[in-house]
Design a protein around this motif. Structure first.
Motif, PDB file in Angstrom:
ATOM      1  N   VAL B  95       0.847  -1.196   0.000  1.00  0.00           N
ATOM      2  CA  VAL B  95       0.000   0.000   0.000  1.00  0.00           C
ATOM      3  C   VAL B  95       0.883   1.247   0.000  1.00  0.00           C
ATOM      4  O   VAL B  95       0.663   2.180  -0.766  1.00  0.00           O
ATOM      5  CB  VAL B  95      -0.935  -0.006   1.229  1.00  0.00           C
ATOM      6  N   ALA B  96       1.916   1.237   0.849  1.00  0.00           N
ATOM      7  CA  ALA B  96       2.780   2.412   0.958  1.00  0.00           C
ATOM      8  C   ALA B  96       3.453   2.721  -0.374  1.00  0.00           C
ATOM      9  O   ALA B  96       3.736   3.874  -0.677  1.00  0.00           O
ATOM     10  CB  ALA B  96       3.832   2.184   2.045  1.00  0.00           C
ATOM     11  N   ALA B  97       3.696   1.681  -1.160  1.00  0.00           N
ATOM     12  CA  ALA B  97       4.340   1.894  -2.453  1.00  0.00           C
ATOM     13  C   ALA B  97       3.345   2.378  -3.499  1.00  0.00           C
ATOM     14  O   ALA B  97       3.729   2.699  -4.619  1.00  0.00           O
ATOM     15  CB  ALA B  97       5.005   0.604  -2.921  1.00  0.00           C
ATOM     16  N   GLY B  98       2.067   2.392  -3.154  1.00  0.00           N
ATOM     17  CA  GLY B  98       1.061   2.840  -4.116  1.00  0.00           C
ATOM     18  C   GLY B  98       0.713   1.800  -5.156  1.00  0.00           C
ATOM     19  O   GLY B  98       0.179   2.122  -6.213  1.00  0.00           O
ATOM     20  N   TYR B  99       0.993   0.529  -4.864  1.00  0.00           N
ATOM     21  CA  TYR B  99       0.749  -0.512  -5.861  1.00  0.00           C
ATOM     22  C   TYR B  99      -0.720  -0.942  -5.923  1.00  0.00           C
ATOM     23  O   TYR B  99      -1.173  -1.465  -6.925  1.00  0.00           O
ATOM     24  CB  TYR B  99       1.579  -1.766  -5.538  1.00  0.00           C
ATOM     25  N   LEU B 100      -1.441  -0.777  -4.788  1.00  0.00           N
ATOM     26  CA  LEU B 100      -2.780  -1.364  -4.711  1.00  0.00           C
ATOM     27  C   LEU B 100      -3.854  -0.298  -4.892  1.00  0.00           C
ATOM     28  O   LEU B 100      -3.760   0.803  -4.345  1.00  0.00           O
ATOM     29  CB  LEU B 100      -2.973  -2.059  -3.357  1.00  0.00           C
ATOM     30  N   ALA B 101      -4.886  -0.668  -5.653  1.00  0.00           N
ATOM     31  CA  ALA B 101      -6.023   0.239  -5.821  1.00  0.00           C
ATOM     32  C   ALA B 101      -6.948   0.086  -4.620  1.00  0.00           C
ATOM     33  O   ALA B 101      -7.251  -1.029  -4.219  1.00  0.00           O
ATOM     34  CB  ALA B 101      -6.762  -0.103  -7.108  1.00  0.00           C
ATOM     35  N   PRO B 102      -7.414   1.207  -4.040  1.00  0.00           N
ATOM     36  CA  PRO B 102      -8.349   1.083  -2.917  1.00  0.00           C
ATOM     37  C   PRO B 102      -9.675   0.494  -3.398  1.00  0.00           C
ATOM     38  O   PRO B 102     -10.152   0.829  -4.484  1.00  0.00           O
ATOM     39  CB  PRO B 102      -8.526   2.533  -2.439  1.00  0.00           C
ATOM     40  N   ILE B 103     -10.260  -0.385  -2.578  1.00  0.00           N
ATOM     41  CA  ILE B 103     -11.515  -1.020  -3.002  1.00  0.00           C
ATOM     42  C   ILE B 103     -12.612  -0.790  -1.954  1.00  0.00           C
ATOM     43  O   ILE B 103     -13.635  -1.470  -1.972  1.00  0.00           O
ATOM     44  CB  ILE B 103     -11.327  -2.535  -3.213  1.00  0.00           C
ATOM     45  N   THR B 104     -12.390   0.181  -1.077  1.00  0.00           N
ATOM     46  CA  THR B 104     -13.321   0.383   0.038  1.00  0.00           C
ATOM     47  C   THR B 104     -14.768   0.493  -0.444  1.00  0.00           C
ATOM     48  O   THR B 104     -15.654  -0.225   0.042  1.00  0.00           O
ATOM     49  CB  THR B 104     -12.947   1.678   0.791  1.00  0.00           C
ATOM     50  N   LYS B 105     -14.995   1.371  -1.403  1.00  0.00           N
ATOM     51  CA  LYS B 105     -16.360   1.644  -1.856  1.00  0.00           C
ATOM     52  C   LYS B 105     -16.978   0.378  -2.469  1.00  0.00           C
ATOM     53  O   LYS B 105     -18.073  -0.033  -2.103  1.00  0.00           O
ATOM     54  CB  LYS B 105     -16.307   2.767  -2.897  1.00  0.00           C
ATOM     55  N   GLU B 106     -16.249  -0.230  -3.371  1.00  0.00           N
ATOM     56  CA  GLU B 106     -16.780  -1.403  -4.081  1.00  0.00           C
ATOM     57  C   GLU B 106     -17.029  -2.555  -3.108  1.00  0.00           C
ATOM     58  O   GLU B 106     -18.011  -3.273  -3.230  1.00  0.00           O
ATOM     59  CB  GLU B 106     -15.810  -1.852  -5.172  1.00  0.00           C
ATOM     60  N   LEU B 107     -16.095  -2.718  -2.163  1.00  0.00           N
ATOM     61  CA  LEU B 107     -16.227  -3.837  -1.229  1.00  0.00           C
ATOM     62  C   LEU B 107     -17.464  -3.660  -0.355  1.00  0.00           C
ATOM     63  O   LEU B 107     -18.237  -4.595  -0.124  1.00  0.00           O
ATOM     64  CB  LEU B 107     -14.972  -3.956  -0.360  1.00  0.00           C
ATOM     65  N   LYS B 108     -17.661  -2.418   0.092  1.00  0.00           N
ATOM     66  CA  LYS B 108     -18.802  -2.178   0.987  1.00  0.00           C
ATOM     67  C   LYS B 108     -20.127  -2.317   0.239  1.00  0.00           C
ATOM     68  O   LYS B 108     -21.147  -2.657   0.841  1.00  0.00           O
ATOM     69  CB  LYS B 108     -18.671  -0.810   1.654  1.00  0.00           C
ATOM     70  N   ALA B 109     -20.101  -2.064  -1.060  1.00  0.00           N
ATOM     71  CA  ALA B 109     -21.334  -2.189  -1.850  1.00  0.00           C
ATOM     72  C   ALA B 109     -21.572  -3.626  -2.317  1.00  0.00           C
ATOM     73  O   ALA B 109     -22.633  -3.949  -2.849  1.00  0.00           O
ATOM     74  CB  ALA B 109     -21.253  -1.255  -3.061  1.00  0.00           C
ATOM     75  N   TRP B 110     -20.600  -4.475  -2.103  1.00  0.00           N
ATOM     76  CA  TRP B 110     -20.651  -5.841  -2.627  1.00  0.00           C
ATOM     77  C   TRP B 110     -21.610  -6.684  -1.785  1.00  0.00           C
ATOM     78  O   TRP B 110     -21.688  -6.526  -0.571  1.00  0.00           O
ATOM     79  CB  TRP B 110     -19.231  -6.409  -2.559  1.00  0.00           C
ATOM     80  N   ASP B 111     -22.343  -7.609  -2.439  1.00  0.00           N
ATOM     81  CA  ASP B 111     -23.341  -8.372  -1.676  1.00  0.00           C
ATOM     82  C   ASP B 111     -22.693  -9.349  -0.697  1.00  0.00           C
ATOM     83  O   ASP B 111     -23.350  -9.806   0.236  1.00  0.00           O
ATOM     84  CB  ASP B 111     -24.324  -9.091  -2.617  1.00  0.00           C
ATOM     85  N   GLY B 112     -21.428  -9.646  -0.885  1.00  0.00           N
ATOM     86  CA  GLY B 112     -20.777 -10.570   0.041  1.00  0.00           C
ATOM     87  C   GLY B 112     -20.226  -9.886   1.289  1.00  0.00           C
ATOM     88  O   GLY B 112     -19.811 -10.543   2.239  1.00  0.00           O
ATOM     89  N   TYR B 113     -20.243  -8.534   1.288  1.00  0.00           N
ATOM     90  CA  TYR B 113     -19.563  -7.807   2.369  1.00  0.00           C
ATOM     91  C   TYR B 113     -20.100  -8.175   3.744  1.00  0.00           C
ATOM     92  O   TYR B 113     -19.343  -8.402   4.686  1.00  0.00           O
ATOM     93  CB  TYR B 113     -19.692  -6.303   2.140  1.00  0.00           C
ATOM     94  N   SER B 114     -21.428  -8.266   3.829  1.00  0.00           N
ATOM     95  CA  SER B 114     -22.025  -8.513   5.144  1.00  0.00           C
ATOM     96  C   SER B 114     -21.683  -9.902   5.659  1.00  0.00           C
ATOM     97  O   SER B 114     -21.769 -10.168   6.852  1.00  0.00           O
ATOM     98  CB  SER B 114     -23.541  -8.362   5.044  1.00  0.00           C
ATOM     99  N   GLN B 115     -21.297 -10.786   4.740  1.00  0.00           N
ATOM    100  CA  GLN B 115     -20.978 -12.152   5.158  1.00  0.00           C
ATOM    101  C   GLN B 115     -19.530 -12.305   5.643  1.00  0.00           C
ATOM    102  O   GLN B 115     -19.189 -13.311   6.245  1.00  0.00           O
ATOM    103  CB  GLN B 115     -21.203 -13.131   3.982  1.00  0.00           C
ATOM    104  N   LEU B 116     -18.699 -11.321   5.364  1.00  0.00           N
ATOM    105  CA  LEU B 116     -17.277 -11.454   5.730  1.00  0.00           C
ATOM    106  C   LEU B 116     -17.091 -11.465   7.239  1.00  0.00           C
ATOM    107  O   LEU B 116     -17.792 -10.755   7.969  1.00  0.00           O
ATOM    108  CB  LEU B 116     -16.471 -10.291   5.140  1.00  0.00           C
ATOM    109  N   PHE B 117     -16.156 -12.274   7.686  1.00  0.00           N
ATOM    110  CA  PHE B 117     -15.840 -12.280   9.109  1.00  0.00           C
ATOM    111  C   PHE B 117     -15.332 -10.906   9.533  1.00  0.00           C
ATOM    112  O   PHE B 117     -14.572 -10.267   8.800  1.00  0.00           O
ATOM    113  CB  PHE B 117     -14.750 -13.317   9.404  1.00  0.00           C
ATOM    114  N   ASP B 118     -15.704 -10.489  10.730  1.00  0.00           N
ATOM    115  CA  ASP B 118     -15.248  -9.189  11.206  1.00  0.00           C
ATOM    116  C   ASP B 118     -13.728  -9.129  11.300  1.00  0.00           C
ATOM    117  O   ASP B 118     -13.114  -8.133  10.964  1.00  0.00           O
ATOM    118  CB  ASP B 118     -15.867  -8.896  12.582  1.00  0.00           C
ATOM    119  N   VAL B 119     -13.151 -10.232  11.753  1.00  0.00           N
ATOM    120  CA  VAL B 119     -11.698 -10.225  11.920  1.00  0.00           C
ATOM    121  C   VAL B 119     -11.016  -9.995  10.568  1.00  0.00           C
ATOM    122  O   VAL B 119     -10.010  -9.290  10.472  1.00  0.00           O
ATOM    123  CB  VAL B 119     -11.221 -11.527  12.613  1.00  0.00           C
ATOM    124  N   GLY B 120     -11.611 -10.532   9.509  1.00  0.00           N
ATOM    125  CA  GLY B 120     -11.079 -10.308   8.164  1.00  0.00           C
ATOM    126  C   GLY B 120     -11.184  -8.849   7.771  1.00  0.00           C
ATOM    127  O   GLY B 120     -10.250  -8.256   7.236  1.00  0.00           O
TER     128      GLY B 120
END
Lengths: 303, 432, 293
Positions: B95-120
């Motif tokens: 992340v610090a190197a700027g290699y990864l695209a942020p996916i916060t918005k897409e992940l939270k809108a994804w139908d699987g988000y609510s099923q993810l373990f909290d620890v994950g």
């Protein structure tokens, strides 16, 4: 070779010493292969020496049936073969030029190209990757302007500098060129100028002289330089590892490296069989080149 | 020459290209045959769903070589669209190197988000509050022991409560059976393993369980780190752990795949994959009846507590420089589907990162893994906070434990090796 | 210089141009780029990956205080000295001298000695893992066991000696080929004349053969030193620098700095220093052996 005839016992003694020494060296050279050969015929091969039980040819067959062995061979031959041809052409011409021309930068140049090879390959990966990527973008836009969009990717697999035959070929050629230039330069140094001068008197221009006079004379030197380049490029694994990605382009060293590094469970039988097949072309090339080596290097370096 | 090559190439290319449908291509980097096979099971579905062509690129299997190639390409801006970070602890550096695209918005809108373990979700969230990786699979580690051997020798199979108890158990095993009593991965050739499969399992049970400070620096001088090195030193100096194999090129092969199945090593750290990949259905040297024969203990804390360590297992990420980031994100989220999770669980024995995978009939068949997932659901699982510089910590731990293996230093010396290495690599100001 | 010579020289330089371009782009340029990287804190991860900073001689200053670097340099020195300068050279020269005799099986022996040289580095690496690793189980120990010799943990107890032995194995042939070539250029008549004058074989070798093959020895030393310093793949496959850092030759050290610690800048600085040292060694050879190219 000596023409004198020392006493019989002296010959006997010295020959015994010679045979004994050479036998020891030969055993040293052969011993490590014992495991490799046995393991390649062993159904339950392990990393360590054991008598095969049961014997099998499946390790060899599996390379071509279960894995893309034929493809790996094809790719290795295409890339290394083309690189060798490029080396031969460039080193033949360049070595001749270096041998005949008299410019101040000749010696610095020769020393530079041989000494710069001292830099271990890991230090060159990133710079090499960057320059090839820059070139690759140029080639990419050129290709895109020529072919239909769906053909771009297959075309780039061939002419691309990154993840393409062409790029790896150029890298191999460039890496083998310095030594080949040295070999060809020193070889041309041993060829008298008389032939060229005779051709010159006959009115041949430079390129006619090269084609008709120099090239035929250079053959033993080219054979040695070419086979050195072939064997060295054939054995390299770091550059293919970094520069190739597509499964269509996988080469033998990568197939082997991967089989070896499938971390958890290594199939040593498969690995040994593949290693033997991988060695074979280099061994054959060596056998073929052997008689040219001495001819090329004898008197090659002028005091 | 060049023109000829180009012409030749184009003609070859056009032959090769005939018949290939026109669709966008997404390149996915994956390594190790078992993982690639799992990925290939779900690729056709995704291709159909988004009308994309997915190209799976095989990377070298060992993590070091995988990272060498991937990071070289990321650095040059030419990496595949989707790839994995080997461990959760590698994410911050990428992340610090700027290699990864942020996916916060897409992940939270994804139908699987609510099923993810909290620890994950917690572990996937970076220090800047953004999410850059998909916590598709979880890596659950504890201690694995040979129940059959302990019972036969009349040694207790009770959960050890403290490090001291664990050491005593190992000594008893050594005395009664002659086998090695305990293995914690160590040394340089195991790569990240010394840290991610060994050191950190003990660290979470010490007086200084976390090494990331509030401002994102690393605190490596704590008593906990010294105590863990001390525990290693005890194991090594009392000859309770097989040392020789750990100094060899593939240190995991002998202890995990040979000695443990043969009963010459009785207790080892391990992950849920042990039941499938190391000694189970996917193994070359399986232990018959593995779930009966091999039992698990949680890792005891130094003086109290019991820990099951959870980490992100090869979390997926999208290349920030992907030509089509939006499409790559869509495809990546599909790799977090129940189907994909179960495919990976079947081949590798890791635990799906989502709760609803438990109800999947195919997952139900993996009876070895079901209890572990259930336990996660019930809230077991400790994790280590990570920060930029963790790859250096892992290497420093490998070097420190290597010195212990070679009996060149003591716990304090090993800690010094770790601190010095991390300071050297990251600069003095990254370390508290 | 005649007009012909001038035109010819121009044409000759044209012949060399493709070589110059290829070597310039893919050998010299990356080396120069390494010099640039060595002056920055370039990294493969972290902030420095996208925003490298110019640190001037910082990496070089750090390097002089870095015990790991000096250790690696010493290991490399022994490795080059043991395998290229001594092992390969002596065995290669010895083989070349002995094979001048009219022995039976001469071609067979010749081929056997050439064989290891044709083995690709990955294969060589794991052949030697089988030979040396694994304690009592190693192939070498099993073979020695047949002779009743007790087993030794070769790689663990003598790591540096073992990689020297393994690398000697790989390189006898190249030394032998060059020495054979050098020897074949020694006119037999001179040796014959010396013999008639009463010189012993040792004297003939010392005062006639050796001076005549000195240029060949020089070429061999130069090329083999350079290629041995740059070895990476073979040792990477064999030991990865271990156990500990006992076999961390400079190529492995650079790899570890660049791809394990991800510090490209520092790794490049090590490479640059290696290059400088090798230039010094090259000059030393030229002076010591008094030859010209």
């Amino acid at each position: 070779m000596s023409k004198s005839k020392p006493a019989f016992s002296a010959i006997f003694d010295r020959d015994v010493v010679a045979y004994a020494t050479l036998s020891l060296i030969s055993i040293f050279c052969l011993l490590p292969f014992v495991w490799l050969i046995l393991a390649s015929f062993d159904k339950n091969a392990s990393l360590f020496l054991r008598w095969p039980s049961p014997w099998t040819l499946n390790n060899y067959i599996g390379i071509f049936v279960r894995e893309g062995g034929a493809r790996w061979f094809f790719n290795s031959f295409v890339v290394v073969g083309t690189a060798t041809i490029i080396v031969l052409l460039l080193a033949g011409l360049g070595g001749y030029a270096l041998s005949r021309m008299k410019v101040w930068w000749k010696r610095p140049f020769l020393y530079t190209i041989i000494l710069v090879r001292v830099v271990p390959p890991p230090a060159l990966i990133v710079p090499l990757y960057k320059i090839l990527l820059t070139g690759n973008e140029a080639v990419g836009s050129f290709v895109r302007s020529l072919v239909s969009p769906e053909s771009v990717r297959p075309a780039m697999l061939v002419v691309g500098l990154i993840d393409g035959y062409f790029g790896l070929t150029l890298v191999f050629a460039a890496m083998q060129l310095p030594l080949a230039l040295w070999i060809m330069k020193t070889y041309f140094d041993t060829i008298p100028h008389d032939y060229e001068e005779a051709a010159l008197v006959d009115g041949a221009n430079l390129f006619q002289r090269i084609r008709l006079v120099i090239a035929p004379l250079a053959l033993p030197g080219l054979a040695a330089a070419g086979l050195f380049a072939f064997i060295s490029a054939w054995g390299d694994f770091l550059m293919p590892l970094i520069l190739l990605s597509s499964s269509e382009l996988q080469m033998l060293p990568l197939g082997l490296f991967r089989a070896f590094l499938r971390v958890q469970q290594i199939d040593y039988g498969f690995l040994s069989a593949l290693a033997i097949l991988y060695m074979l072309p280099a061994v054959i090339a060596f056998g073929f080149a052997r008689r040219y080596f001495v001819q090329t290097f004898s008197g090659g370096v002028k005091a | 020459m060049f023109r000829k090559t180009v012409l030749l190439g184009i003609s070859v290319a056009s032959v090769l290209a005939m018949g290939s449908a026109q669709a966008k291509t997404i390149r996915i980097a994956e390594h190790r045959p078992a993982r690639i096979d799992a990925l290939k099971k779900v690729v056709p579905e995704i291709e159909k769903k988004y009308n994309v062509q997915i190209e799976v690129i095989e990377y070298p299997a060992p993590e070091k070589d995988y990272l060498t190639k991937l990071l070289t390409e990321l650095g040059a801006g030419n990496a595949p669209d989707i790839f994995t970070a080997p461990h959760g602890s590698d994410v911050a550096d990428m992340v610090a190197a700027g290699y990864l695209a942020p996916i916060t918005k897409e992940l939270k809108a994804w139908d699987g988000y609510s099923q993810l373990f909290d620890v994950g979700k917690v572990m996937a969230t970076s220090q800047d509050g953004q999410i850059y990786v998909l916590p598709a699979m979880l890596n659950v580690q504890q201690l694995y022991y040979r129940r059959d051997i302990l019972e036969k020798a009349g040694i207790s199979t009770e959960q050890p409560r403290t490090w001291a108890e664990l050491l005593d158990r190992a000594k008893e095993i050594k005395a009664k059976t002659g086998a090695y009593g305990l293995l914690f991965p160590a040394g340089v050739t195991w790569g990240d393993g010394a840290f991610v499969e060994g050191f950190r399992l003990l660290l979470v049970g010490t007086s200084t369980p976390q090494i990331v400070t509030e401002n994102g620096k690393l605190n490596l001088t704590g008593q906990g780190i010294k105590d863990v090195f001390g525990f290693y030193a005890d194991l090594i100096n009392n000859d309770l752990m097989p040392i020789q194999p750990l100094l060899e090129p593939e240190p995991w092969v002998a202890p995990k795949y040979e000695m443990f199945p043969a009963g010459k090593l009785v207790v080892t750290t391990g992950g849920s994959w042990g039941y499938i990949y190391d000694w189970g259905a996917q193994s070359k040297n399986p232990i018959p009846n593995v779930t009966q024969v091999v039992g698990t203990w949680e890792v005891p804390g130094k003086t109290e507590g019991q820990y099951v360590l959870v980490d992100l297992e090869s979390p997926w990420a999208v290349n920030a420089k992907s030509p089509d980031v939006a499409l790559a994100k869509k495809v990546m989220l599909e790799l977090g589907s129940v189907n994909a999770d179960v495919a990976y669980a079947q081949n590798l024995g890791n635990i799906p990162g989502r709760v609803d995978a438990a109800a999947d009939p195919d997952f139900q068949k993996l009876t070895e893994l079901v209890p572990i997932l259930t336990a996660l659901k019930n809230g077991t699982g400790t994790h280590l906070n990570t920060a930029e510089g963790f790859s250096a910590v892992a290497e420093g731990v490998a070097r420190g434990t290597e010195a212990l293996l070679r009996k060149q230093t003591d716990a304090a010396g090993a800690q010094k090796i770790l601190v010095d290495y991390v300071k050297e690599v990251l600069g003095g100001d990254a370390v508290k | 210089m005649t007009t012909y010579d001038k035109r010819s020289s121009w044409q000759l330089q044209l012949l060399l141009l493709p070589c110059l371009l290829l070597i310039g782009a893919l050998v010299i340029y990356p080396a120069l780029y390494s010099v640039y990287l060595s002056l920055t804190n370039a990294s493969l991860v972290g902030v420095a990956a996208t925003h490298p900073r110019f640190v001037g001689p910082g990496n070089y200053l750090r390097l002089f205080g870095d015990g790991g670097f000096w250790h690696s340099l010493v290991v490399t020195l022994w490795f080059v000295l043991g395998s290229a300068v001594i092992g390969q050279f002596l065995l290669g020269l010895g083989s070349a001298l002995l094979l001048r005799r009219p022995l039976r099986f001469k071609n067979l022996i010749n081929s056997i000695i050439l064989l290891p040289n044709a083995v690709p580095e990955v294969v060589a690496g794991y052949i030697w893992i089988s030979m040396l690793a694994g304690g009592e189980q190693s192939t070498l120990n099993r073979l020695l066991g047949l002779l009743g010799i007790p087993s030794v943990q070769w790689l663990e107890r003598f790591p540096l000696v073992m990689i020297i032995v393994a690398n000697t194995w790989r390189g006898i042939a190249s030394a032998m080929i060059l020495m054979m070539a050098g020897l074949s250029a020694v006119p037999p008549e001179i040796c014959e004349a010396a013999r008639i004058d009463g010189a012993s074989p040792r004297q003939i070798f010392r005062f006639i053969t050796l001076p005549l093959i000195m240029p060949t020895i020089f070429l061999y030393m130069l090329v083999s030193t350079v290629t041995t310093i740059s070895i990476f793949g073979f040792i990477y496959a064999l030991t990865r620098g271990g156990p500990g850092n006992a076999t961390e030759i400079i190529g492995i050290y650079i790899y570890n700095q660049s791809f394990t610690a991800f510090q490209l800048g520092y790794g490049s600085a090590v490479a640059v220093v290696t290059l400088v040292i090798s230039i010094a060694i090259g000059l030393f050879y030229v002076r010591a052996l008094k030859v010209q190219v």
